[in-house]
Design a protein around this motif. Structure first.
Motif, PDB file in Angstrom:
ATOM      1  N   VAL A  59       0.861  -1.183   0.000  1.00 14.64           N
ATOM      2  CA  VAL A  59       0.000   0.000   0.000  1.00 14.64           C
ATOM      3  C   VAL A  59       0.902   1.238   0.000  1.00 14.64           C
ATOM      4  O   VAL A  59       1.986   1.223   0.589  1.00 14.64           O
ATOM      5  N   ARG A  60       0.444   2.269  -0.666  1.00 13.90           N
ATOM      6  CA  ARG A  60       1.214   3.518  -0.730  1.00 13.90           C
ATOM      7  C   ARG A  60       0.939   4.335   0.523  1.00 13.90           C
ATOM      8  O   ARG A  60      -0.219   4.541   0.901  1.00 13.90           O
ATOM      9  N   ARG A  61       1.997   4.826   1.151  1.00 14.92           N
ATOM     10  CA  ARG A  61       1.861   5.631   2.358  1.00 14.92           C
ATOM     11  C   ARG A  61       2.226   7.101   2.135  1.00 14.92           C
ATOM     12  O   ARG A  61       1.987   7.923   3.006  1.00 14.92           O
ATOM     13  N   SER A  62       2.819   7.434   1.000  1.00 14.11           N
ATOM     14  CA  SER A  62       3.180   8.820   0.714  1.00 14.11           C
ATOM     15  C   SER A  62       2.135   9.458  -0.185  1.00 14.11           C
ATOM     16  O   SER A  62       1.349   8.767  -0.848  1.00 14.11           O
ATOM     17  N   VAL A  70       6.767   6.106  -0.783  1.00 14.25           N
ATOM     18  CA  VAL A  70       6.888   5.289   0.429  1.00 14.25           C
ATOM     19  C   VAL A  70       5.811   4.206   0.390  1.00 14.25           C
ATOM     20  O   VAL A  70       4.612   4.507   0.297  1.00 14.25           O
ATOM     21  N   TRP A  71       6.251   2.955   0.420  1.00 12.78           N
ATOM     22  CA  TRP A  71       5.340   1.818   0.403  1.00 12.78           C
ATOM     23  C   TRP A  71       5.377   1.102   1.756  1.00 12.78           C
ATOM     24  O   TRP A  71       6.382   1.152   2.459  1.00 12.78           O
ATOM     25  N   GLU A  72       4.294   0.439   2.076  1.00 13.62           N
ATOM     26  CA  GLU A  72       4.291  -0.487   3.203  1.00 13.62           C
ATOM     27  C   GLU A  72       3.788  -1.837   2.723  1.00 13.62           C
ATOM     28  O   GLU A  72       2.750  -1.922   2.051  1.00 13.62           O
ATOM     29  N   LEU A  73       4.532  -2.882   3.059  1.00 12.16           N
ATOM     30  CA  LEU A  73       4.122  -4.232   2.708  1.00 12.16           C
ATOM     31  C   LEU A  73       3.335  -4.821   3.871  1.00 12.16           C
ATOM     32  O   LEU A  73       3.867  -4.990   4.970  1.00 12.16           O
ATOM     33  N   LEU A  74       2.083  -5.116   3.625  1.00  8.47           N
ATOM     34  CA  LEU A  74       1.223  -5.742   4.623  1.00  8.47           C
ATOM     35  C   LEU A  74       1.321  -7.256   4.503  1.00  8.47           C
ATOM     36  O   LEU A  74       1.301  -7.804   3.401  1.00  8.47           O
ATOM     37  N   ASP A  75       1.413  -7.916   5.630  1.00  5.53           N
ATOM     38  CA  ASP A  75       1.471  -9.372   5.675  1.00  5.53           C
ATOM     39  C   ASP A  75       0.177  -9.877   6.304  1.00  5.53           C
ATOM     40  O   ASP A  75      -0.099  -9.609   7.477  1.00  5.53           O
ATOM     41  N   ASP A  87      -9.139  -6.340   4.115  1.00  8.79           N
ATOM     42  CA  ASP A  87     -10.024  -5.362   3.478  1.00  8.79           C
ATOM     43  C   ASP A  87      -9.540  -5.043   2.066  1.00  8.79           C
ATOM     44  O   ASP A  87     -10.345  -4.876   1.141  1.00  8.79           O
ATOM     45  N   LEU A  88      -8.225  -4.953   1.898  1.00  9.42           N
ATOM     46  CA  LEU A  88      -7.662  -4.649   0.580  1.00  9.42           C
ATOM     47  C   LEU A  88      -7.853  -5.810  -0.389  1.00  9.42           C
ATOM     48  O   LEU A  88      -8.308  -5.633  -1.525  1.00  9.42           O
ATOM     49  N   VAL A  89      -7.514  -7.005   0.045  1.00  8.54           N
ATOM     50  CA  VAL A  89      -7.568  -8.177  -0.837  1.00  8.54           C
ATOM     51  C   VAL A  89      -8.992  -8.442  -1.313  1.00  8.54           C
ATOM     52  O   VAL A  89      -9.203  -8.872  -2.456  1.00  8.54           O
ATOM     53  N   TYR A  90      -9.995  -8.153  -0.466  1.00  7.80           N
ATOM     54  CA  TYR A  90     -11.381  -8.406  -0.829  1.00  7.80           C
ATOM     55  C   TYR A  90     -12.142  -7.127  -1.172  1.00  7.80           C
ATOM     56  O   TYR A  90     -13.366  -7.133  -1.246  1.00  7.80           O
ATOM     57  N   SER A  91     -11.411  -6.040  -1.423  1.00  8.73           N
ATOM     58  CA  SER A  91     -12.067  -4.795  -1.816  1.00  8.73           C
ATOM     59  C   SER A  91     -12.525  -4.822  -3.263  1.00  8.73           C
ATOM     60  O   SER A  91     -13.426  -4.080  -3.653  1.00  8.73           O
ATOM     61  N   GLY A  92     -11.884  -5.634  -4.069  1.00  8.18           N
ATOM     62  CA  GLY A  92     -12.154  -5.633  -5.510  1.00  8.18           C
ATOM     63  C   GLY A  92     -11.212  -4.740  -6.277  1.00  8.18           C
ATOM     64  O   GLY A  92     -11.178  -4.781  -7.511  1.00  8.18           O
ATOM     65  N   GLU A  93     -10.436  -3.916  -5.564  1.00  7.13           N
ATOM     66  CA  GLU A  93      -9.466  -3.051  -6.222  1.00  7.13           C
ATOM     67  C   GLU A  93      -8.239  -3.857  -6.648  1.00  7.13           C
ATOM     68  O   GLU A  93      -8.024  -4.985  -6.198  1.00  7.13           O
ATOM     69  N   SER A  94      -7.430  -3.257  -7.518  1.00  7.70           N
ATOM     70  CA  SER A  94      -6.176  -3.889  -7.901  1.00  7.70           C
ATOM     71  C   SER A  94      -5.260  -3.945  -6.681  1.00  7.70           C
ATOM     72  O   SER A  94      -5.159  -2.981  -5.923  1.00  7.70           O
ATOM     73  N   VAL A  95      -4.595  -5.080  -6.511  1.00  3.57           N
ATOM     74  CA  VAL A  95      -3.720  -5.284  -5.348  1.00  3.57           C
ATOM     75  C   VAL A  95      -2.280  -5.407  -5.835  1.00  3.57           C
ATOM     76  O   VAL A  95      -1.970  -6.222  -6.704  1.00  3.57           O
ATOM     77  N   LEU A  96      -1.392  -4.595  -5.282  1.00  7.06           N
ATOM     78  CA  LEU A  96       0.021  -4.589  -5.654  1.00  7.06           C
ATOM     79  C   LEU A  96       0.751  -5.675  -4.878  1.00  7.06           C
ATOM     80  O   LEU A  96       0.706  -5.692  -3.641  1.00  7.06           O
ATOM     81  N   VAL A  97       1.434  -6.578  -5.582  1.00  7.28           N
ATOM     82  CA  VAL A  97       1.995  -7.737  -4.890  1.00  7.28           C
ATOM     83  C   VAL A  97       3.499  -7.898  -5.064  1.00  7.28           C
ATOM     84  O   VAL A  97       4.116  -8.674  -4.320  1.00  7.28           O
ATOM     85  N   GLN A  98       4.119  -7.203  -6.016  1.00  8.50           N
ATOM     86  CA  GLN A  98       5.561  -7.399  -6.240  1.00  8.50           C
ATOM     87  C   GLN A  98       6.228  -6.075  -6.575  1.00  8.50           C
ATOM     88  O   GLN A  98       5.696  -5.280  -7.354  1.00  8.50           O
TER      89      GLN A  98
END
Length: 409
Positions: A59-62, A70-75, A87-98
């Motif tokens: 997720v973008r934090r900046s 500035v990114w944060e990697l959520l586990d 909430d992000l994974v099941y939001s339906g939005e595009s999810v940044l993974v790499q």
């Protein structure tokens, strides 16, 4: 299906009890919004544990425009991240993974500066629209190009049945991770590392081919690997992200190929290395110096007039739209030129050496003369010659040539 359920249960043991509820809520939103209409696909979405395919997410934090990002990697397995990740994974939005082609097994949760996102899931409503348009039946062979974390491929495999869905992913790390994830949920799909532009020859031909990457023209390998009675769907990308085009290629049982291009609200990102235009660096200038005012009789059609805006993507090249502006604002960033429409007062402000508003007006006149087409035919020569797009026959028809793959920026 029992194997899939068992795998999902073992992976999610100890996770929040509302993970299943979040999955069902996503499906209900898609159905209530009128996006999801296919019952078989609804069942596949209901069963798919997206958390296994995307166990971590960036997720973008900046703020937008700030550098470095500035990114944060959520586990998802970490208690402090679990709620936001789910909430992000099941939001339906595009999810940044790499990020920067990293090995996904080596990812470490937390903050990180800079870098570029190199893999993501697709916006879920678009995934649903694509899969429904592909008309996938049990027993079909399916090829997914640019597989990423494998969400679309897993859903397609649920529709085709095991052993009949194949994915090609350019990044070796992403391909290996997705292959392992699909195995964990018992998807029955295969993933290979390779160049998606080459398709995947060994099991060809395919009944259904979908590309999760935008291409400037139709690669010959894709068309050659399409079976009689088959359907191929891809985004035809231009340098502007503002007006995407979707191309549906069908092959009759007699072998004749037909390709239809139409505009729409969204499309897939272009292939790796393709440079997109952006208005971001000009927004402050536009706000402070919108340009010289002049009268205009041109009122752009609505955003839903996809045929016009798609034609503009090709016939007014090098232009991007700033959709967050109060009025229609288009920018030619490489010529430091822009146009800002007045608030319904018959005026427009023009800045720079290029009159992009005049170009749009001219294309609009051509589009009207052509009968306001919403779809276009793509000619795909057998000899690999340039692919030509036309709205029909006759002297008033709109037409243009597609860029070649070798001409990709």
């Amino acid at each position: 299906m029992q194997a899939e359920s068992g795998a999902a249960d073992s992976v999610t043991e100890g996770w929040p009890m509302d993970a299943t509820s979040a999955r069902l809520a996503l499906v209900e939103r898609l159905q209530s919004d009128g996006v999801l209409t296919d019952l078989r696909l609804r069942g596949a979405l209901t069963r798919l544990d997206r958390g296994v395919l995307m166990p971590r997410a960036y997720v973008r934090r900046s703020e937008q425009g700030s550098e470095p990002v500035v990114w944060e990697l959520l586990d998802g397995a970490h208690p402090e991240d679990r709620t936001e990740w789910q909430d992000l994974v099941y939001s339906g939005e595009s999810v940044l993974v790499q990020r920067d082609g990293e090995r996904l097994e080596d990812q470490v949760r937390g903050m990180v500066n800079g870098g570029r996102m190199t893999a993501m899931s697709t916006f879920t409503p678009h995934t649903v629209e694509v899969l429904q348009r592909m008309r996938i039946d049990a027993g079909h062979t399916y090829l997914d190009l640019g597989t990423g974390p494998g969400v679309s491929l897993a859903l397609a495999a649920a529709l085709t049945g095991p052993g009949r869905a194949f994915g090609v992913e350019r990044d070796e790390h992403m391909a290996a991770f997705t292959r392992s994830s699909l195995d964990r949920i018992g998807a029955g799909a295969s993933v290979v590392a390779g160049d998606a532009l080459d398709g995947h020859a060994p099991p060809a031909p395919y009944d259904r081919i979908h590309s999760g990457i935008g291409v400037p023209c139709l690669p010959s390998a894709w068309v050659e690997q399409l079976a009689p009675g088959g359907r191929l769907l891809t985004t035809l990308a231009t340098r502007t992200p503002s007006w995407p085009g979707q191309c549906l290629v069908t092959r009759t049982t007699e072998g004749h190929v037909d390709a239809v291009l139409e505009g729409g609200p969204r499309g897939h990102l272009p292939l790796h290395g393709f440079t997109r235009l952006t208005a971001r660096h000009h927004l402050q200038q536009i706000a402070s110096h919108p340009g010289k005012r002049r009268p205009t009789a041109f009122t752009p059609p609505s955003d839903h007039a996809y045929g016009f805006w798609l034609a503009a993507a090709y016939l007014v090249p090098g232009v991007v739209r700033h959709f967050q502006a109060d009025t229609v604002t288009v920018v030619a960033p490489e010529e430091n030129s822009w146009a800002v429409a007045g608030h319904g007062d018959g005026t427009v402000r023009i800045h720079g050496p290029r009159d992009v508003w005049g170009e749009l007006e001219h294309v609009h006149d051509l589009w009207l003369r052509a009968g306001s087409p919403s779809t276009f035919h793509v000619d795909i020569p057998d000899d690999g010659a340039l692919q030509h797009v036309t709205s029909g026959t006759g002297t008033a028809a709109l037409g243009w040539e597609l860029p070649t793959l070798s001409a990709t920026p």
